[in-house]
Design an enzyme around this catalytic site. Sequence first.
Site, PDB file in Angstrom:
ATOM      1  N   ASP A  90      17.021  -4.455  14.886  1.00 10.04           N
ATOM      2  CA  ASP A  90      15.949  -3.466  15.014  1.00 10.04           C
ATOM      3  C   ASP A  90      16.405  -2.075  14.536  1.00 10.04           C
ATOM      4  OD1 ASP A  90      13.854  -1.900  15.675  1.00 10.04           O
ATOM      5  OD2 ASP A  90      13.951  -2.240  17.843  1.00 10.04           O
ATOM      6  N   PHE A 145      14.870  -6.702   9.693  1.00  9.88           N
ATOM      7  CA  PHE A 145      14.691  -7.458  10.938  1.00  9.88           C
ATOM      8  C   PHE A 145      14.054  -8.791  10.575  1.00  9.88           C
ATOM      9  CE2 PHE A 145      13.459  -6.485  15.651  1.00  9.88           C
ATOM     10  CZ  PHE A 145      14.428  -7.388  16.058  1.00  9.88           C
ATOM     11  N   GLU A 146      14.855  -9.812  10.394  1.00 10.63           N
ATOM     12  CA  GLU A 146      14.347 -11.101   9.939  1.00 10.63           C
ATOM     13  C   GLU A 146      14.804 -12.210  10.867  1.00 10.63           C
ATOM     14  OE1 GLU A 146      12.123 -11.259   7.752  1.00 10.63           O
ATOM     15  OE2 GLU A 146      12.273  -9.305   6.778  1.00 10.63           O
ATOM     16  N   LEU A 152      -0.231  -2.711  -3.182  1.00 12.15           N
ATOM     17  CA  LEU A 152       0.254  -4.008  -3.668  1.00 12.15           C
ATOM     18  C   LEU A 152       0.157  -5.058  -2.587  1.00 12.15           C
ATOM     19  CD1 LEU A 152       3.593  -3.153  -5.453  1.00 12.15           C
ATOM     20  CD2 LEU A 152       1.612  -4.202  -6.467  1.00 12.15           C
ATOM     21  N   TYR A 211      -7.835   3.985   5.550  1.00 10.82           N
ATOM     22  CA  TYR A 211      -6.410   4.240   5.280  1.00 10.82           C
ATOM     23  C   TYR A 211      -6.057   5.714   5.486  1.00 10.82           C
ATOM     24  CZ  TYR A 211      -1.702   3.389   3.937  1.00 10.82           C
ATOM     25  OH  TYR A 211      -0.336   3.287   3.998  1.00 10.82           O
ATOM     26  N   THR A 219      12.033  -7.350   2.057  1.00 12.46           N
ATOM     27  CA  THR A 219      10.781  -7.773   1.411  1.00 12.46           C
ATOM     28  C   THR A 219      10.146  -6.551   0.745  1.00 12.46           C
ATOM     29  OG1 THR A 219       9.565  -7.372   3.466  1.00 12.46           O
ATOM     30  CG2 THR A 219      10.230  -9.636   3.080  1.00 12.46           C
ATOM     31  N   GLY A 220       9.099  -6.771  -0.030  1.00 15.82           N
ATOM     32  CA  GLY A 220       8.259  -5.703  -0.567  1.00 15.82           C
ATOM     33  C   GLY A 220       9.022  -4.628  -1.306  1.00 15.82           C
ATOM     34  N   THR A 253       1.739  -7.102  -0.115  1.00 18.23           N
ATOM     35  CA  THR A 253       2.980  -7.315   0.631  1.00 18.23           C
ATOM     36  C   THR A 253       2.560  -7.804   2.018  1.00 18.23           C
ATOM     37  OG1 THR A 253       3.059  -5.108   1.610  1.00 18.23           O
ATOM     38  CG2 THR A 253       4.188  -5.374  -0.506  1.00 18.23           C
ATOM     39  N   ALA A 280      15.073  -3.651   3.842  1.00 21.87           N
ATOM     40  CA  ALA A 280      15.539  -4.087   2.515  1.00 21.87           C
ATOM     41  C   ALA A 280      15.194  -5.528   2.153  1.00 21.87           C
ATOM     42  CB  ALA A 280      17.064  -3.930   2.457  1.00 21.87           C
TER      43      ALA A 280
HETATM   44  P1  NAD Z   1       7.047  -5.155   3.942  1.00 22.77           P
HETATM   45  O1  NAD Z   1       6.348  -5.707   5.116  1.00 22.77           O
HETATM   46  O2  NAD Z   1       7.139  -5.992   2.707  1.00 22.77           O
HETATM   47  O3  NAD Z   1       8.582  -4.758   4.325  1.00 22.77           O
HETATM   48  C1  NAD Z   1       8.922  -4.204   5.554  1.00 22.77           C
HETATM   49  C2  NAD Z   1      10.430  -4.199   5.745  1.00 22.77           C
HETATM   50  O4  NAD Z   1      10.708  -3.569   6.999  1.00 22.77           O
HETATM   51  C3  NAD Z   1      11.097  -5.586   5.805  1.00 22.77           C
HETATM   52  O5  NAD Z   1      12.370  -5.523   5.189  1.00 22.77           O
HETATM   53  C4  NAD Z   1      11.291  -5.809   7.317  1.00 22.77           C
HETATM   54  O6  NAD Z   1      12.378  -6.657   7.664  1.00 22.77           O
HETATM   55  C5  NAD Z   1      11.594  -4.385   7.742  1.00 22.77           C
HETATM   56  N1  NAD Z   1      11.367  -4.157   9.169  1.00 22.77           N
HETATM   57  C6  NAD Z   1      10.211  -4.181   9.862  1.00 22.77           C
HETATM   58  N2  NAD Z   1      10.437  -3.857  11.165  1.00 22.77           N
HETATM   59  C7  NAD Z   1      11.766  -3.614  11.278  1.00 22.77           C
HETATM   60  C8  NAD Z   1      12.619  -3.236  12.339  1.00 22.77           C
HETATM   61  N3  NAD Z   1      12.159  -3.009  13.564  1.00 22.77           N
HETATM   62  N4  NAD Z   1      13.946  -3.094  12.085  1.00 22.77           N
HETATM   63  C9  NAD Z   1      14.465  -3.316  10.841  1.00 22.77           C
HETATM   64  N5  NAD Z   1      13.689  -3.662   9.788  1.00 22.77           N
HETATM   65  C10 NAD Z   1      12.366  -3.807  10.007  1.00 22.77           C
HETATM   66  O7  NAD Z   1       6.387  -3.743   3.659  1.00 22.77           O
HETATM   67  P2  NAD Z   1       6.072  -2.903   2.335  1.00 22.77           P
HETATM   68  O8  NAD Z   1       4.638  -3.096   1.982  1.00 22.77           O
HETATM   69  O9  NAD Z   1       7.119  -3.072   1.320  1.00 22.77           O
HETATM   70  O10 NAD Z   1       6.141  -1.432   2.942  1.00 22.77           O
HETATM   71  C11 NAD Z   1       7.297  -0.622   2.895  1.00 22.77           C
HETATM   72  C12 NAD Z   1       6.864   0.832   2.886  1.00 22.77           C
HETATM   73  O11 NAD Z   1       6.117   1.083   1.693  1.00 22.77           O
HETATM   74  C13 NAD Z   1       5.966   1.206   4.069  1.00 22.77           C
HETATM   75  O12 NAD Z   1       6.249   2.508   4.485  1.00 22.77           O
HETATM   76  C14 NAD Z   1       4.564   1.163   3.436  1.00 22.77           C
HETATM   77  O13 NAD Z   1       3.629   1.965   4.101  1.00 22.77           O
HETATM   78  C15 NAD Z   1       4.885   1.702   2.056  1.00 22.77           C
HETATM   79  N6  NAD Z   1       3.858   1.403   1.035  1.00 22.77           N
HETATM   80  C16 NAD Z   1       3.339   0.154   0.908  1.00 22.77           C
HETATM   81  C17 NAD Z   1       2.332  -0.075  -0.024  1.00 22.77           C
HETATM   82  C18 NAD Z   1       1.699  -1.444  -0.193  1.00 22.77           C
HETATM   83  O14 NAD Z   1       0.637  -1.543  -0.778  1.00 22.77           O
HETATM   84  N7  NAD Z   1       2.338  -2.487   0.269  1.00 22.77           N
HETATM   85  C19 NAD Z   1       1.890   0.975  -0.860  1.00 22.77           C
HETATM   86  C20 NAD Z   1       2.490   2.221  -0.739  1.00 22.77           C
HETATM   87  C21 NAD Z   1       3.471   2.435   0.232  1.00 22.77           C
END
Ligand code: NAD
Length: 401
Positions: free
Chosen positions: A111, A74-75, A274, A235, A51-52, A276, A49
């Site tokens: 985690d 996990f921050e 996007l 991908y 980022t991204g 991220t 929750a």
């Molecule tokens: P991100 O890196 O911005 O966010 C990841 C989140 O996961 C963060 O909140 C982080 O703290 C958390 N996290 C990571 N490891 C953890 C752990 N062990 N325990 C608890 N929390 C943990 O990523 P994002 O790009 O927003 O991706 C989120 C989802 O969206 C992924 O499944 C990704 O494949 C999917 N997605 C991303 C894109 C893109 O272009 N970025 C496009 C389509 C789908």
Amino acid sequence: MIVEPKTRGFICTTAHPVGCAARVAEQIDYVQGEGELPAKYKNVLVIGASTGYGLASRIVASFGLGAKTLGVFFEREADGNRTASAGWYNSAAFEKAAQKAGLYARSINGDAFSENIKQQTIDCIKQDLDGKVDLVIYSLASPRRQDPTGTLYTSVLKPIGNPYKDKTVDIVSGVVSNVELAPAKPEEIIATEKVMGGEDWALWVDALIAADVLAPNATTVAYSYIGPEMTYPIYREGTIGVAKSHLERTAHELNVRLAKHCNGTAIVSVNKGLVTQASAAIPVVPLYISLLYKVMKQKNIHEGCIEQIYRLFKDFLCVDNMKLDDAQRIRIDDLELRDDVQQEIAQLWGNMTTENLPEISDIVGFRKEFFQLFGFEVDNVDYTKDVDINVQIPSIHLETV
Ligand code: NAD
């Protein structure tokens, strides 16, 4: 302390608390400007929750629907002269804004793959959220996972079968070069599926079912990506694509279990590519996204995380009969995959060099957004000012005092 960006490869190792807070405020403003959504969900759990896409999901659930949100992530907290991670500052800013608006928000930092964090989450649902959640967003992106047997898996971003050669860009220097990636070994394909596939999503849903903390008609959503054919070798047909296919198959299995348990639903939403922290790490993808941003901005159809997720709730999650594709997925990557968008990108791709990159792509926008992920290059933030890097996340701080 004055905080400056420090990059190492595709990550920035510092984060700016004021800049991160400003970016969270921008997302909240966007949602409030778009207007309230039907309050279909009252108690929302967001796993990933901070980022991204996960942060955007938490903001829309909270400020768009008025839902109580429980966020898991996990921050890293600040330590001495080392800043906290961006997700830490984002979550602190989010919780403070939610509190101010009278919206319940609680966070669990740890985690999410572990049984301990699953149990802490369940305890919190029982204690604070009327014992039930009605929406569970699964938005983890992680390079590694320790599964319940204690085995540690590391994901890789590699092609499968054949080596893959294409152009890539160094985001910071803007230099375009050719990259050749060796195909993944069989054990690397399995490891990537273990980390980014649906196994942990299923463990979460099974734990929530066993603890009886899912409300009637509860919905769970996980995020996937497909992208255009030009990125398939790295991908969709690469190791990460195998993991995403597994995630999508898991949705079908969970759907059956949830229907039986609480008339619930499990669904995958295919989102747009996007900038991220996760996507910046994938070879070739930053170059593709730089072109995608250019073309979509020119056509006035560009969306960031918050626009995507607001649309996800408005047009899909908050309506009664959501329209799905043939594989029963939500598609909010429709604008990205439009023929006219992809044809223009394909034409530009062939002609791209380091010299013409700033002109034909939105590398400048990509780079700015990349730094903004860490709270830098945000408008109206004075980076010459001293800032306190020790920022508390209210709910986490409360637990530890
Ligand atoms: P991100 O890196 O911005 O966010 C990841 C989140 O996961 C963060 O909140 C982080 O703290 C958390 N996290 C990571 N490891 C953890 C752990 N062990 N325990 C608890 N929390 C943990 O990523 P994002 O790009 O927003 O991706 C989120 C989802 O969206 C992924 O499944 C990704 O494949 C999917 N997605 C991303 C894109 C893109 O272009 N970025 C496009 C389509 C789908």
